[in-house]
Design a protein around this motif. Sequence first.
Motif, mmCIF file in Angstrom:
data_model
loop_
_atom_site.group_PDB
_atom_site.id
_atom_site.type_symbol
_atom_site.label_atom_id
_atom_site.label_comp_id
_atom_site.label_asym_id
_atom_site.label_seq_id
_atom_site.Cartn_x
_atom_site.Cartn_y
_atom_site.Cartn_z
ATOM 1 N N ALA A 146 -22.017 11.999 86.548
ATOM 2 C CA ALA A 146 -23.125 12.325 87.433
ATOM 3 C C ALA A 146 -23.666 11.091 88.131
ATOM 4 O O ALA A 146 -23.576 9.969 87.624
ATOM 5 N N GLN A 155 -22.430 14.370 94.253
ATOM 6 C CA GLN A 155 -21.819 14.569 92.952
ATOM 7 C C GLN A 155 -20.453 15.241 93.134
ATOM 8 O O GLN A 155 -20.345 16.335 93.646
ATOM 9 N N PHE A 159 -18.647 18.071 85.715
ATOM 10 C CA PHE A 159 -19.266 17.279 84.644
ATOM 11 C C PHE A 159 -18.664 17.601 83.278
ATOM 12 O O PHE A 159 -18.441 16.701 82.470
#
Length: 313
Positions: A146, A155, A159
Motif C-alpha cells: 500500500a 495503489q 494487497f
Amino acid sequence: DEASRQQFTQDKYSMFIHWGLYSIPGGEWKGKTYYGISEWLMSDRVADIPIDEYKKLAKDFHPDQFDAKAIVKLAIDSGMKNIVITAKHHEGFAMYHSKASDYDIEDATSFSGDPLKELAKACQEAGLGLGFYYSQMQDWYEQGGAGIAWTDNNQKGDFDSYFDLKVIPQVTELLTEYGPIRTVWFDTPGGMTKEQSMKLVNLVRKLQPKALINSRIGNGVGDFSTLGDHSLSQVNHPGLWETIDTTNNSWGFAWYDENWKSGKEILHRLISTVGRGGNYMLNVGPNAKGLVPEYAQKGLLKAGEWLNQYGGT
Ligand code: JFZ
C-alpha cells in the motif's frame, strides 16, 4: 507472556535505528534538499521518485563502516536495554538477507554480509534485547504494497497477495533466523483488517512466544502502545506504553539535520516519560557508511554517563 511484560517495564530505555536506502540520499535528490523526515523521500508526498530510479540506490550502498559491536556498545554506554532496527521500511527494501525478495541487501547491493545478523549476534553477546521494525502495510516498491493512505488512487496490485507473498514470509524469516526477538515493531496499519493483524499476531506467538508487539500492528491487538511520534506524554497511560523520539528531527539520516538533542534534553525527555510509567525509545539514523552521526553519539553518551552513575541501570 508475563515475564516479557515485566522485562518491558524494567527496560525503560531503548535504541531505535532507522537505516535503509534512504540513508544514502539523506534528504537530497537531484540537487534539491527536501526537509523533513528523510525516510519518506521516495514518496509522492516528498520527492516522488519512480521505483526504477530509486532502486538504483542499492548499487551505491557500501556501508563498510557499519560496526554492529560499536552500535551495541553505544547503546550500553548510553544506558539502553534494547535495540529495535528497521528490517524493512516503507521503501520496501529489506536490510537483511531475505529469500522472499530480491530487493534486499544481499541480492541488490555489493555489501557482503547481513547487518541484522551481525547486530543480532552482538546484542546476544552483550545481553541486549533485539527488535525488528517491519512496515507491514506500506511498501512503495512491491506490487500490492500500500501507498501512503490505504485508499491512494495510485495503489497498484492486490494487497492480499503482497501480504501473503512478501509480508508473511519476511516476518517469518525475521522471527526464525535471528535468535530471540524481544520486540516486533509494526507501523502505519492503515486500513488493514483485524484478520490481517491477527495473522501477524498468531505468527509471532507461534515463532517467538516471548516477543511483544506494538500497537501499530493495528486493530487494537498489540501488547503495548506506541504513542504518536515525538510526543512527550503529560499523563500516565493504562497498560504498557512507550514514547518514541529521535536524537535530531529526522528518523533516517538527513545531511542537513543538525538539531541534536543535548545530554540534558535527552535525560529530561527520558525521565519525563519513565516517571509517568512509559518506556522511552530514542532513535539514531546511521549514514550510508553505517556510522551513527557523531553528535547523536555525544548526546547519548552524555546522558548515559549520568544514568550509569545515578540511574541505577
Ligand atoms: C511512522 C513512519 O511513517 C516514519 O517514517 C517513522 O518510521 C516513524 C517512527 O513512524 O510515522 C508515524 C506513524 C504514526 C504516527 C506518526 C508518524 N502517529 O501515530 O502519530
